[in-house]
Design a protein around this motif. Structure first.
Motif: not given
Length: 268
Positions: A160-169
């Motif tokens: 699995g590959t998940e890509t998110q924008h605006g997420v800042q760990p």
């Protein structure tokens, strides 16, 4: 800037006074709990000798290692072993992913954030022989994207590959160190360097002369900030607590380092 810093020189900065969503990550010695920020979780990647051993390989452009042998494996929900961590990290970065992404310094390959045992799906919970999967997370500075790769450790496949924008760990140790390097090199780091020299008698030229704690900074609803930090949230931005190694604290909380744009801004 200089007057502000001198008022705080040698004093522990109270984290409760910092109105920012933040998670500390450490370089050097440990930050006292009272100065760790109101939402500090002690974040950062899962540390191991295996992770450190991957650092040199990441510096070689275009190099993709062959997946290591399966090695020692854990059982059930045991934490990942060093062998499993190394295997997962190698399998997660394909040649294409490495070529199309950048780390915090602009080098090829994504910035690795963490490697953890992946959660089981509801139908796998409580079953015998449930698969062991690793979740490897990255920040791709080329696209300002948070990327999660799930690796089946038995089959050696990325499932699995998940890509998110605006997420800042929370920032990693390497990211906080790079933020400090950018601040030292910038004209807005003048006060930091002056206070460092006052405290030590020496010039501040590199991040390892400091203990640095990095916190994610976001601008947006409820925290608009000046126009110079409007991109923070989409961009990866941090604020720093800085301290002379084994010495006093120097207040740099008014400064925001945009790691995506390599720019420094001052909060009003």
């Amino acid at each position: 800037m200089r007057e502000l810093m001198h008022r705080h020189l040698g004093k522990v900065v109270a984290g409760a006074a910092v109105a920012v969503t933040a998670t500390a990550v450490m370089i050097g010695v440990t930050l006292p709990g009272s100065a760790s920020g109101e939402e500090s979780h002690g974040g950062g990647p899962q540390g191991s000798a295996a992770e450190q051993g991957q650092a040199a390989a990441r510096q070689l452009p275009g190099v993709v290692e062959s997946a290591p042998e399966q090695g020692r494996t854990g059982t059930g929900r045991d934490p990942l072993t060093d062998d499993e961590i190394k295997r997962a990290q190698t399998l997660a970065v394909s040649r294409d992913f490495r070529a199309s992404s950048e780390d915090v310094k602009g080098a090829k390959g994504p910035q690795r954030l963490s490697t953890d045992l992946a959660e089981l799906s509801p139908d796998e919970v409580g079953t015998s022989g449930a698969p062991r999967r690793a979740e490897v997370t990255y920040y791709d500075y080329r696209d300002d994207a948070y990327v999660i790769k799930t690796v089946d450790l038995a089959s050696g496949k990325v499932t699995g590959t998940e890509t998110q924008h605006g997420v800042q760990p929370p920032p990693t140790r390497d990211e906080a160190k790079e933020a400090a390097r950018l601040l030292i090199a910038d004209k807005l780091g003048k006060g930091l360097k002056e206070d460092f020299k006052d405290a030590t008698g020496k010039e501040l030229t590199r991040p390892d002369q400091l203990t640095v704690n990095g916190f994610v900074y976001r601008a947006g609803e409820g925290n608009p900030g000046p126009a110079s930090v409007a991109d923070c949230g989409e961009h990866r931005c941090v604020r720093l607590f800085t301290r002379v190694v084994n010495g006093p604290w120097i207040d740099t909380r008014k400064l925001v380092i945009d790691l995506s744009a390599h720019k420094i801004a001052r909060l009003s």
